[in-house]
Design an enzyme around this catalytic site. Sequence first.
Site, PDB file in Angstrom:
ATOM      1  CG  HIS A 121       6.242   1.953 -16.362  1.00  0.00           C
ATOM      2  ND1 HIS A 121       7.722   1.983 -16.194  1.00  0.00           N
ATOM      3  CD2 HIS A 121       5.697   3.103 -16.732  1.00  0.00           C
ATOM      4  CE1 HIS A 121       7.941   3.443 -16.489  1.00  0.00           C
ATOM      5  NE2 HIS A 121       6.846   3.900 -16.975  1.00  0.00           N
ATOM      6  CG  ASP A 198       4.129   0.214 -11.017  1.00  0.00           C
ATOM      7  OD1 ASP A 198       3.525   1.539 -10.322  1.00  0.00           O
ATOM      8  OD2 ASP A 198       4.491   0.324 -12.176  1.00  0.00           O
ATOM      9  CD  GLN A 201       0.255   6.215 -14.263  1.00  0.00           C
ATOM     10  OE1 GLN A 201      -0.758   7.259 -14.177  1.00  0.00           O
ATOM     11  NE2 GLN A 201       1.193   6.659 -14.927  1.00  0.00           N
ATOM     12  CE  LYS A 224       4.136   8.116 -12.879  1.00  0.00           C
ATOM     13  NZ  LYS A 224       4.578   8.649 -14.242  1.00  0.00           N
ATOM     14  CB  CYS A 364       7.850   3.615 -19.987  1.00  0.00           C
ATOM     15  SG  CYS A 364       8.950   4.802 -20.062  1.00  0.00           S
TER      16      CYS A 364
END
Lengths: 409, 145
Positions: A121, A198, A201, A224, A364
């Site tokens: 991302h 990261d 997600q 999220k 993104c």
Amino acid sequence: MNSREIRELFPILNQEVNGNPLVYLDSAATSQKPVQVIEALDRYYREYNSNVHRGVHTLGTRATDGYEGAREKVRKFINAKSIEEVIFTRGTTTSLNTVAASYGRANLSEGDEIVISYMEHHSNIIPWQQVAKATGATLKYLPLQEDGTISIEDARQTITSNTKIVSIMQVSNVLGVINPIKEIAQIAHQHGAIMVVDGAQSAPHVKVDVQDLDCDFFAFSGHKMCGPTGIGVLYGKKQLLENMEPIEFGGEMIDFVGLYESTWKELPWKFEGGTPIIAGAIGLGAAIDFLQEIGLENIEAHEHKLAAYALEKMSAIEGMTIYGPMDSAKRAGVVTFNLSDVHPHDVATVLDAEGIAVRAGHHCAQPLMKWLKVSATARASFYLYNTEDEIDKLVQGLVKTKEYFSDVF
Amino acid sequence: MSSKNLDTLYRQVIMDHYKNPRNKGILEDGSLTINMNNPTCGDRIQLTMKVEDGKVTDSKFEGEGCSISMSSASMMTQAIKGKNIDDALKLSKIFSDMMLGKEYDDNIDLGDIEALQGVSQFPARIKCATLAWKAMEKGLNENNQ
């Protein structure tokens, strides 16, 4: 897990959009919020809104307890060793920028390498581009396999003794692939590099154990995972955080302030300058309680089932291109696609007229779009409140989209 | 289909410009070149315009994007050819007002462009329609300075 009962807890889902029941398939962008979270925010503002860590008064104590209580919930949620390792931020982007600006600038110099991947991302690309420019370090990209996965062999080739930082997403917001973080972290550590993850997600969808992954930093966002916007987390190993300088200075984060010199509070507060995101943290705490009550393993299994169902049904549509592995065992609840030569914006507009919310664009991830050789894609992403029935509606909507555009052409 | 009538958006003439774009390509030598993209969605356009004696004598575009952005670019290049700079900019203002659902000067014959009026009912798509026009405005304003 009964997603029909779960849906009842999400007031927003009970509405019509453009004359049709809302089918919300954009949780990878932001998830919806259950009543538990909405009520926690409401209760905070109605009953104990106050600044933290300073008031002697009762409300101040309640707010501090709520805020710090949320930190302990996060600690348990990701299995960090101590609350000193849990820093509240504005979100994944701020968390990654903090690592790049603080750890990166202090520890990189010319000849050093930062390794990321083609699927990252923008928020896990640009901070590293900037720190590479500032320090003279080199930014290297892990290639992807044909199906969009990362191979351990490639990781072994790309990560070298010059590598100081490896930063990879755990789950791709486009391809849905689940990356072998634990194995990549091992390779990074063999070369003396640190592993940054990261988790934007992954934290909402799979059980995260930072000690088991043995990552050095882990970043994720509250919004999220059923929490409010504007709150996120940076986990970092204590010995690394202790040696890092804050990147924001001001109230809250100080110990003593002199005319020309100041000293910082201990961890984690030295990284939390200014009045913190109190309501956000409390809301995130409520979201964690909610997710844990349902069980991350149940959520993961449900999404896995939905992804498998969607892959099967969607790939049966003529002219459908699905990006990422077709093996549902390799992916989370994200299906990115293009439908013949209909542009993804047009797909999203026709679906929206049916009440179906999907994302269209580059997500993104412009370098990944380039790698996929497309300028844009459409994406359906699933969460605990989605049902197979909704995927059927998506498929019907896509068939309609195709028909609609073949008529007008 | 639903309360939101897609046919007001995807008019026949729009789809015709999308499938058979007019003025596709790049003008070489001495032309104004403007690159513009819509960073939120990835649509991009390269617009070239030839300006002689205060008049747009030719215009072509290259780019990638959805039916709305590409058909709008096609219509825009068609419309500004032969117009002097002020009239081209005036047209852009009319188009912008039309997108925002404002009153606009309807004494001017808009031709095919009129078909894009339906976009104003789809707020998420207005930026698609205005991309080429913004590029044109930027190019002509810079040329004017």
